[in-house]
Design a protein around this motif. Structure first.
Motif, mmCIF file in Angstrom:
data_model
loop_
_atom_site.group_PDB
_atom_site.id
_atom_site.type_symbol
_atom_site.label_atom_id
_atom_site.label_comp_id
_atom_site.label_asym_id
_atom_site.label_seq_id
_atom_site.Cartn_x
_atom_site.Cartn_y
_atom_site.Cartn_z
ATOM 1 N N GLU A 163 0.829 -1.210 0.000
ATOM 2 C CA GLU A 163 0.000 0.000 0.000
ATOM 3 C C GLU A 163 0.872 1.272 0.000
ATOM 4 O O GLU A 163 1.859 1.350 0.729
ATOM 5 C CB GLU A 163 -0.874 -0.045 1.262
ATOM 6 N N ALA A 164 0.468 2.264 -0.794
ATOM 7 C CA ALA A 164 1.234 3.511 -0.887
ATOM 8 C C ALA A 164 0.694 4.559 0.083
ATOM 9 O O ALA A 164 -0.399 4.407 0.633
ATOM 10 C CB ALA A 164 1.171 4.054 -2.311
ATOM 11 N N HIS A 165 1.460 5.595 0.276
ATOM 12 C CA HIS A 165 1.060 6.765 1.062
ATOM 13 C C HIS A 165 0.777 6.443 2.525
ATOM 14 O O HIS A 165 -0.106 7.026 3.144
ATOM 15 C CB HIS A 165 -0.156 7.473 0.426
ATOM 16 N N ILE A 166 1.518 5.481 3.067
ATOM 17 C CA ILE A 166 1.477 5.256 4.518
ATOM 18 C C ILE A 166 2.646 6.063 5.067
ATOM 19 O O ILE A 166 3.806 5.739 4.816
ATOM 20 C CB ILE A 166 1.633 3.767 4.869
ATOM 21 N N GLU A 167 2.326 7.107 5.772
ATOM 22 C CA GLU A 167 3.375 8.029 6.194
ATOM 23 C C GLU A 167 4.102 7.515 7.430
ATOM 24 O O GLU A 167 3.466 7.060 8.383
ATOM 25 C CB GLU A 167 2.749 9.388 6.493
ATOM 26 N N ARG A 168 5.400 7.572 7.403
ATOM 27 C CA ARG A 168 6.177 7.169 8.571
ATOM 28 C C ARG A 168 5.895 8.145 9.710
ATOM 29 O O ARG A 168 5.870 9.357 9.500
ATOM 30 C CB ARG A 168 7.666 7.191 8.232
ATOM 31 N N PRO A 169 5.654 7.639 10.932
ATOM 32 C CA PRO A 169 5.304 8.536 12.041
ATOM 33 C C PRO A 169 6.371 9.604 12.256
ATOM 34 O O PRO A 169 7.565 9.294 12.262
ATOM 35 C CB PRO A 169 5.240 7.596 13.247
ATOM 36 N N LYS A 170 5.935 10.842 12.448
ATOM 37 C CA LYS A 170 6.902 11.930 12.599
ATOM 38 C C LYS A 170 7.546 11.904 13.980
ATOM 39 O O LYS A 170 8.701 12.277 14.143
ATOM 40 C CB LYS A 170 6.195 13.272 12.364
ATOM 41 N N GLN A 171 6.778 11.458 14.980
ATOM 42 C CA GLN A 171 7.304 11.394 16.349
ATOM 43 C C GLN A 171 7.185 9.962 16.871
ATOM 44 O O GLN A 171 6.320 9.667 17.693
ATOM 45 C CB GLN A 171 6.493 12.331 17.266
ATOM 46 N N PRO A 172 8.065 9.068 16.405
ATOM 47 C CA PRO A 172 7.911 7.645 16.764
ATOM 48 C C PRO A 172 7.881 7.401 18.272
ATOM 49 O O PRO A 172 7.175 6.508 18.738
ATOM 50 C CB PRO A 172 9.146 6.996 16.153
ATOM 51 N N THR A 173 8.610 8.189 19.037
ATOM 52 C CA THR A 173 8.672 7.940 20.479
ATOM 53 C C THR A 173 7.343 8.229 21.170
ATOM 54 O O THR A 173 7.096 7.760 22.267
ATOM 55 C CB THR A 173 9.753 8.813 21.132
ATOM 56 N N GLU A 174 6.499 9.039 20.527
ATOM 57 C CA GLU A 174 5.233 9.406 21.181
ATOM 58 C C GLU A 174 4.067 8.523 20.750
ATOM 59 O O GLU A 174 2.934 8.766 21.158
ATOM 60 C CB GLU A 174 4.908 10.880 20.879
ATOM 61 N N LEU A 175 4.366 7.502 19.919
ATOM 62 C CA LEU A 175 3.280 6.674 19.395
ATOM 63 C C LEU A 175 2.803 5.653 20.431
ATOM 64 O O LEU A 175 3.621 5.039 21.127
ATOM 65 C CB LEU A 175 3.787 5.930 18.156
ATOM 66 N N SER A 176 1.504 5.441 20.500
ATOM 67 C CA SER A 176 0.972 4.386 21.369
ATOM 68 C C SER A 176 1.085 3.046 20.644
ATOM 69 O O SER A 176 1.322 3.002 19.427
ATOM 70 C CB SER A 176 -0.494 4.669 21.693
ATOM 71 N N ASP A 177 0.901 1.944 21.380
ATOM 72 C CA ASP A 177 0.967 0.621 20.758
ATOM 73 C C ASP A 177 -0.080 0.480 19.656
ATOM 74 O O ASP A 177 0.166 -0.132 18.621
ATOM 75 C CB ASP A 177 0.753 -0.477 21.816
ATOM 76 N N ASP A 178 -1.273 1.044 19.894
ATOM 77 C CA ASP A 178 -2.332 0.978 18.888
ATOM 78 C C ASP A 178 -1.913 1.675 17.600
ATOM 79 O O ASP A 178 -2.156 1.190 16.501
ATOM 80 C CB ASP A 178 -3.619 1.623 19.410
ATOM 81 N N GLU A 179 -1.275 2.844 17.761
ATOM 82 C CA GLU A 179 -0.853 3.593 16.573
ATOM 83 C C GLU A 179 0.274 2.873 15.827
ATOM 84 O O GLU A 179 0.323 2.878 14.603
ATOM 85 C CB GLU A 179 -0.419 5.011 16.971
ATOM 86 N N TRP A 180 1.165 2.224 16.580
ATOM 87 C CA TRP A 180 2.216 1.427 15.942
ATOM 88 C C TRP A 180 1.604 0.288 15.137
ATOM 89 O O TRP A 180 2.017 0.012 14.011
ATOM 90 C CB TRP A 180 3.178 0.850 16.981
ATOM 91 N N ALA A 181 0.632 -0.407 15.733
ATOM 92 C CA ALA A 181 -0.025 -1.534 15.052
ATOM 93 C C ALA A 181 -0.665 -1.038 13.757
ATOM 94 O O ALA A 181 -0.547 -1.670 12.707
ATOM 95 C CB ALA A 181 -1.071 -2.168 15.959
ATOM 96 N N GLU A 182 -1.316 0.104 13.846
ATOM 97 C CA GLU A 182 -1.988 0.689 12.678
ATOM 98 C C GLU A 182 -0.969 0.973 11.572
ATOM 99 O O GLU A 182 -1.177 0.641 10.409
ATOM 100 C CB GLU A 182 -2.699 1.980 13.127
ATOM 101 N N TYR A 183 0.160 1.569 11.963
ATOM 102 C CA TYR A 183 1.192 1.930 10.984
ATOM 103 C C TYR A 183 1.874 0.686 10.401
ATOM 104 O O TYR A 183 2.071 0.569 9.195
ATOM 105 C CB TYR A 183 2.232 2.838 11.652
ATOM 106 N N LEU A 184 2.224 -0.257 11.264
ATOM 107 C CA LEU A 184 3.013 -1.408 10.814
ATOM 108 C C LEU A 184 2.202 -2.483 10.099
ATOM 109 O O LEU A 184 2.645 -3.036 9.105
ATOM 110 C CB LEU A 184 3.708 -2.068 12.019
#
Lengths: 91, 417
Positions: free
Chosen positions: A22-43
């Motif tokens: 999938e295209a246009h999945i933006e790498r998190p700008k502040q990785p250290t502030e991401l919650s586990d849910d947001e990491w799961a969503e991104y990864l």
């Protein structure tokens, strides 16, 4: 199997290309502030659309450059191809 | 009342020229409301309905299927059954299924033609040898039968394999699970359908789900091509189309749907009496009871719902088959087809509750779901009935992608995904 019009090399057999998901999945700008849910969503979470989908492809056995593609996954018809960094065409 | 299949019923029906067999399942119109609805009438969906009715006394339930039952991946796979997985969670899941397979024909009064002819996995390089030996040990610790074979023992078990050291990817050894084997795919769907129908389950074919109705965070029912069906519990078992259904409910799943291909040859006399799989060169082969070679190829790397797949995938598999089995060089292939498989990032399935109350998903089986059909149905039925997973499928929840507790069976599963 289909033909892909590489924006750098022209029309080539799909066998020369590697799908990059999938295209246009933006790498998190502040990785250290991401919650586990947001990491799961991104990864892991993907739209996996049946229909028109935006994807990344790589001309792995050619110029080795990455580009974007708009493709209908229900019939493998390619709608548009555009270079990395270019704005995606509106549907 | 469902008539029992037996030699006597066969003789009785032969006398009336087989014109009076009872139908194996009804063809009902959907009711207004059900206790639970299963979306997807493949083996896993029908097994889920069967065990919901049988073990959890949920008889007012329905299975909705957009085509005909068993017409998706159930009717397209290469029917291999084994449980020699590396990790404890997977071993528990797949061996649970294998144990049910061993008495399934008797239980369903339907011959699913389960044949424990053994499954052999070949090693073609030193890393394969180390991985397969490790897996053999892991299997035995989990009580799963497994032996490691030398190249000579491989040759003895399946004499038509070319074990010459001069081939491009020579056979260095292999593993054997003797309890593993194959079953008749259609019979599994039909047997479960007949069993579920006898307990009052409505099997509704040609009924496509168009939407999932929610009230806040709980399910209220489904919109279908045959109208709205009210229900508080929806179990989705839609394989390659799981994401399509999830999108209707506003959920995202960690899945990608890709075409997986298989092919069969013209029928010949018995030539291979086991199942041989090879991860490194991606070729696996067995022989059906009709005599066709059943050959499994690989998946394409792009998302597609076309049920076709690329030519070079089949070509690569057949190249490997020919090098391993020179005797097949003159065989002609009869049919080739593709099915859409839903692949998880960790190549393990999802049998889980979701963030929406009453919505359950059984998906992500990827390239190897057929083997798990009875166990998957049993555990998913438990999850739906109790709103809690069984201990055998607790590890296969959706939340593992948040917690990071993945069940990484890539490669370890003995075939490449």
């Amino acid at each position: 199997m289909f033909l892909i019009n590489c924006p750098y090399c022209g029309e080539r057999d799909q066998q020369e290309f590697k799908a990059g998901g999938e295209a246009h999945i933006e790498r998190p700008k502040q990785p250290t502030e991401l919650s586990d849910d947001e990491w799961a969503e991104y990864l892991f979470m993907r739209k996996n659309i049946k229909g028109v989908q935006f994807e990344r492809w790589n001309h792995a056995h050619g110029c080795r450059k990455w580009f974007n593609m708009v493709r209908d996954t229900s019939n493998d018809e390619i709608k548009a191809i555009y270079k990395m960094g270019e704005k995606p065409p509106s549907q | 009342m469902r008539n029992k299949y037996s030699v006597f019923s066969l003789i009785k029906n032969a006398l009336s020229y087989h014109e009076n067999w009872q139908r194996a399942w009804k063809d009902p119109a959907p009711k207004k409301e059900y206790e639970a609805v299963i979306v997807g009438g493949g083996g896993h969906g029908l097994a889920t309905a069967y065990y919901l009715a049988k073990k959890h006394n949920m008889n007012n339930i329905a299975v909705v299927e957009k085509g005909w039952i068993g017409g998706g991946n159930t009717g397209r796979n290469t029917t291999i059954i084994r449980s020699n997985y590396l990790w404890d969670a997977s071993a528990g899941l797949y061996d649970h299924a294998l144990k049910i397979w061993e008495s399934l024909s008797q239980e369903l009064n339907y011959n699913v033609m389960f044949s424990q002819r053994g499954v052999m996995n070949l090693a073609h390089n030193l890393q394969d040898v180390r991985d397969l030996k490790r897996r053999t040990h892991a299997n035995r610790l989990n009580g799963i039968d497994a032996v490691y074979l030398s190249a000579e023992e491989v040759k003895k078990f399946c004499p038509i394999i070319n074990t010459s050291p001069d081939i491009r990817y020579p056979v260095l050894g292999g593993t054997l699970q003797r309890r593993a084997g194959t079953a008749r795919h259609d019979a599994v769907a039909w047997g479960y359908a007949r069993g579920a129908d006898a307990m009052g389950v409505d099997i509704i074919q040609n009924c496509e789900v168009k939407g999932i109705k929610r009230n806040g965070d709980s399910v209220e029912g489904i919109e279908t091509t045959k109208g709205f069906i009210k229900t508080k519990k929806v179990g989705v078992v839609a394989a390659g189309h799981s994401s399509v259904i999830a999108n209707m409910a506003g959920l995202r799943l960690p899945l990608e749907s890709k075409p997986l291909q298989a092919l069969v040859s013209e029928p010949v006399k018995p030539i291979i009496d086991t199942v041989v799989m090879s991860n490194a060169v991606h070729a696996y082969v067995s022989q059906s009871d009709k005599g066709e070679l059943v050959i499994g190829a690989g998946t394409d790397d792009y998302v597609s719902y076309t049920q076709k797949g690329s030519h070079q995938i089949v070509e690569g598999t057949l190249n490997a088959i020919l090098e391993l089995y020179p005797i097949f060089s003159r065989m002609r292939m009869l049919r080739q087809w593709g099915g859409i498989v839903d692949i998880c990032p960790d190549a393990s399935p999802i049998l889980s509750k979701t963030s929406i109350k009453g919505l359950y998903f059984n998906c992500g089986w990827g390239t190897g779901g057929f083997k798990a059909t009875p166990g998957s149905g049993d555990l998913f039925a438990h999850t739906i009935a109790n709103d809690e997973p069984h201990k055998l499928n607790a590890a296969f929840n959706l939340n593992r992608f948040v917690s990071g507790d993945l069940v990484d069976e890539h490669g370890a599963a003995a075939v490449a995904h």
